[in-house]
Structures are given as C-alpha cells and as structure tokens.
Design a protein around this motif. Structure first.
Motif, mmCIF file in Angstrom:
data_model
loop_
_atom_site.group_PDB
_atom_site.id
_atom_site.type_symbol
_atom_site.label_atom_id
_atom_site.label_comp_id
_atom_site.label_asym_id
_atom_site.label_seq_id
_atom_site.Cartn_x
_atom_site.Cartn_y
_atom_site.Cartn_z
ATOM 1 N N GLN A 196 1.127 -1.225 -0.063
ATOM 2 C CA GLN A 196 -0.295 0.163 -0.195
ATOM 3 C C GLN A 196 1.052 0.990 -0.305
ATOM 4 O O GLN A 196 0.198 1.974 -0.714
ATOM 5 N N SER A 197 1.475 1.217 0.964
ATOM 6 C CA SER A 197 2.718 3.024 0.868
ATOM 7 C C SER A 197 3.909 2.505 2.050
ATOM 8 O O SER A 197 3.312 1.396 3.062
ATOM 9 N N HIS A 214 -0.156 10.630 -0.675
ATOM 10 C CA HIS A 214 -0.841 10.904 0.036
ATOM 11 C C HIS A 214 -1.085 12.412 -0.367
ATOM 12 O O HIS A 214 -2.359 12.993 0.170
ATOM 13 N N ASP A 235 -13.998 3.221 5.724
ATOM 14 C CA ASP A 235 -13.385 1.550 5.346
ATOM 15 C C ASP A 235 -14.014 0.491 5.607
ATOM 16 O O ASP A 235 -14.289 0.548 6.668
ATOM 17 N N ASP A 270 -18.728 -0.943 3.570
ATOM 18 C CA ASP A 270 -17.772 -0.554 1.996
ATOM 19 C C ASP A 270 -18.470 0.404 1.680
ATOM 20 O O ASP A 270 -20.235 0.707 1.833
ATOM 21 N N ASP A 283 -9.397 5.979 -2.619
ATOM 22 C CA ASP A 283 -8.264 5.985 -2.184
ATOM 23 C C ASP A 283 -8.450 4.344 -1.173
ATOM 24 O O ASP A 283 -8.397 3.935 -0.222
HETATM 25 N N1 SAM Z 1 -3.669 5.647 1.680
HETATM 26 C C1 SAM Z 1 -3.708 3.464 1.053
HETATM 27 C C2 SAM Z 1 -1.848 3.510 0.837
HETATM 28 O O1 SAM Z 1 -1.116 4.085 1.894
HETATM 29 O O2 SAM Z 1 -1.245 3.760 -0.013
HETATM 30 C C3 SAM Z 1 -3.973 3.234 -0.158
HETATM 31 C C4 SAM Z 1 -4.462 2.141 0.518
HETATM 32 S S1 SAM Z 1 -5.462 1.959 2.189
HETATM 33 C C5 SAM Z 1 -5.029 1.399 2.546
HETATM 34 C C6 SAM Z 1 -6.886 1.034 0.881
HETATM 35 C C7 SAM Z 1 -8.218 0.698 1.904
HETATM 36 O O3 SAM Z 1 -8.824 0.906 1.278
HETATM 37 C C8 SAM Z 1 -7.841 -0.657 3.120
HETATM 38 O O4 SAM Z 1 -8.035 0.136 3.667
HETATM 39 C C9 SAM Z 1 -9.213 -1.384 2.595
HETATM 40 O O5 SAM Z 1 -9.781 -2.051 3.793
HETATM 41 C C10 SAM Z 1 -10.632 -0.205 1.798
HETATM 42 N N2 SAM Z 1 -10.827 -0.541 1.510
HETATM 43 C C11 SAM Z 1 -11.490 -1.645 0.271
HETATM 44 N N3 SAM Z 1 -11.869 -2.166 -0.388
HETATM 45 C C12 SAM Z 1 -13.537 -1.093 0.265
HETATM 46 C C13 SAM Z 1 -14.650 -0.941 0.510
HETATM 47 N N4 SAM Z 1 -15.574 -1.977 -1.142
HETATM 48 N N5 SAM Z 1 -14.866 0.051 0.731
HETATM 49 C C14 SAM Z 1 -14.237 0.599 1.890
HETATM 50 N N6 SAM Z 1 -12.925 0.735 1.807
HETATM 51 C C15 SAM Z 1 -12.575 -0.656 1.015
#
Ligand code: SAM
Length: 313
Positions: free
Chosen positions: A58-59, A68, A112, A144, A162
């Motif tokens: 992720q990062s 970000h 999330d 969701d 994101d």
């Molecule tokens: N900012 C991040 C980075 O560090 O690169 C980007 C990734 S962030 C961790 C992605 C998030 O999307 C995860 O925490 C995951 O649980 C969430 N996610 C995935 N599918 C989702 C959905 N259908 N609804 C809400 N959140 C979702």
C-alpha cells in the motif's frame, strides 16, 4: 542478517510474474487475516514501515507523503471552499491526515470496510495517521464504501477514493465501475470534485486507462495525473474529475497562495510547480488514455494486472 551481511528476508513486490522488486525486511511488526483481507505491517531496511494488504504493497513510511499529498491536495486546493469531505478507503489514515490539514474542512468522513486495518494502523503506523483519527472533525465509518455512497443522505465538496486495486475477489472491485461513479457524482455539491487512486501507469497501464475512461463516461471533466513514488519504482496514476473546475485554470502562484492560506503545517511534496508536473503526463501515457475504449461495468468488471500480486498475468 546472513554472514555476508545481506538481509535474510525479503518482501517481494510483484510487478508481473516476470518482474519482482525486493525490499529487505528488518522485522515483521504485525500480521493477521481480517474478515476481508490479509494484513501485514513490515519494517523494511530502506523505506521503513510498510502496510501490505493481500500481498499488495500500500505505502511505505518514508515516501508515503508523496502518494498521499498527491491524492488529496490537487482537489482540495482547486475547490473554492472545501468544507465537507469524504474519504472512501484510506484505512491507515494518511489520506484523512492530509484532508484535515485544510482549515476550511469542518467535517471529514472516512469510510473503510475493514476496522482491523484502522485498528492496527492506529497502533503500528503512527507516522502515517499522525493522530488524525482523534480530530473532532473526523467521523470514521466501518462500511462498504459503495453502500455508504448509495445510502448516505450527505453531500460532499470533495470525495477522495483511496481503495485497494480492483481485483475481482477484492472488496474494492465494485468501486471502480460506471455505476459506482454515477452514485458518487450524485453525492457531490455543485463545485464538487473527486480524486481517485487509479493504479499504476506502468506496467499495468490498461487498468489506469480503463479507470480514467470509466470516470470519463460519467463526469463532464476528467483529468488523469501521476506522481513518481520512489519505493514503488514507478509513476502512480490518479484521476481528478469535476463538474466544471479545471486544474489547468489555476496558476502556480494561486496554488501556493491557497496552500499557505488553507493548510496547517508544511507540505513536503505539493506546490504550484509540483502541480504542473502532476498533470503533465508523458506521451505514451496520454496515448494509452486516448486509445482506451473499455468502460468498467458492474456486470463485466475488469481483472487488474497490477503490481504486488503473484498471480498477475
Ligand atoms: N492510502 C493507502 C496507501 O497507503 O497507499 C491506500 C490504500 S488504503 C490502506 C486502502 C483501503 O481500502 C484498505 O484499508 C481497505 O480496507 C479499503 N477498502 C477496500 N475495499 C473497500 C470498500 N469496498 N469500501 C471501503 N473501503 C475499502
């Protein structure tokens, strides 16, 4: 460490089955399987702590500020007065952190699907979230993102999407479709803007161009852009879409002025000059975008070729 001083454990970041980038692991900080995904936090030798979901990086701690600041700041600076903002996904908190830097923002929702990501980020990734979950303007919703957008009575000035990349088996794949973007458009205020993490511009340029083309089938104005993230070794793609505003109609000086007036603390990546670089895509990327005809639909979601997954084809 091995005898020759080379690290013994490696994180394999798959760009494809034929290309792997390896990061030396100093330590495993956290690992678990949540209801939605495998979560790992590793401490790497070069880039510090790193969040990995279902094998997908992720990062990384040392350069997450690039990813970000790039996803949040162009939209919040371009908007004339961003007051109410939603972040869909963004579990580790860095996107929310960037949104809350803006003093015009009175309310920020972060939605999330996975409470476990937020819980372990709170404990193990403090430099990512910088305590933003405790900001009185923040509301964290565990749901969701698509359901939230479809059922919410709220409207937003900016919606930042994101989420993890669009694999069919991932909880994110229904949040890259035309039907989802239509629902998002309906939740925007008149000057509303969305900013979307849109996958890599290489080697998985097909994903980036399909995502941008799908947004283009819904929004009147669509502006793909990209930032080079050193730990990813690649140009990462984003897409900004608006009802009318354009990132090409704001000068470097106006951007710098808005940054200094609106933002608490100092940015390390984004300013007027960086803004020009973000929206100046290389020719092969512009060509791939203009040649793309596929629109991602609920009944025919695309399967991404993306970095990080051992089964990428
Ligand atoms: N900012 C991040 C980075 O560090 O690169 C980007 C990734 S962030 C961790 C992605 C998030 O999307 C995860 O925490 C995951 O649980 C969430 N996610 C995935 N599918 C989702 C959905 N259908 N609804 C809400 N959140 C979702």
């Amino acid at each position: 460490m091995q005898e020759n001083n080379l690290p013994m454990r490696w994180l394999y970041d798959y760009f494809s089955p034929y290309e792997i980038h390896k990061h030396a692991i100093k330590k495993t900080i956290y690992q678990c399987n949540s209801k939605f995904q495998e979560i790992e936090i590793l401490d790497t030798a070069t880039y510090g702590r790193c969040l990995i979901l279902d094998n997908e990086v992720q990062s990384f701690e040392t350069d997450e500020f690039i990813y970000h600041e790039a996803i949040v700041n162009p939209a919040l600076v371009l908007h004339p007065n961003p007051v109410k903002v939603a972040v869909i996904g963004g579990g580790e908190g860095s996107t929310l952190r960037e949104v809350l830097r803006f003093n015009s923002v009175k309310s920020a929702y972060m939605i999330d699907i996975d409470a476990k990501v937020v819980e372990c980020a709170k404990e193990h990734l403090p430099t990512f979230h910088e305590g933003c979950f405790n900001d009185s303007r923040a509301t964290i919703v565990y749901e969701d993102g698509r359901k939230f957008i479809e059922n919410s009575k709220e409207n937003f000035d900016v919606i930042v999407i994101d989420i993890t990349c669009p694999r069919v088996e991932s909880p994110a794949h229904k949040l890259f479709t035309k039907e989802f973007y239509l629902a998002v458009l309906n939740k925007l205020t008149p000057n509303g803007i969305i900013a979307v993490q849109a996958s890599t511009t290489f080697p998985a340029i097909n994903s980036f161009s399909i995502i941008c083309n799908t947004i283009n089938s819904v929004f009147p104005n669509v502006f793909p852009y990209a930032a080079y993230v050193p730990s990813f070794s690649m140009l990462w793609g984003y897409c900004l879409a608006t009802r009318g505003l354009s990132p090409f109609n704001i000068s470097n000086d106006d951007i710098d002025k808005r940054v200094s007036e609106r933002i608490t603390g100092k940015l390390r990546y984004y300013d007027g000059i960086t803004h020009q670089a973000l929206f100046s895509l290389p020719k092969y990327v512009r060509n791939a975008l203009s040649e793309q005809t596929e629109i991602n639909m609920d009944n025919k979601p695309f399967v991404e070729m993306y970095p990080g997954h051992p089964n990428s084809t």
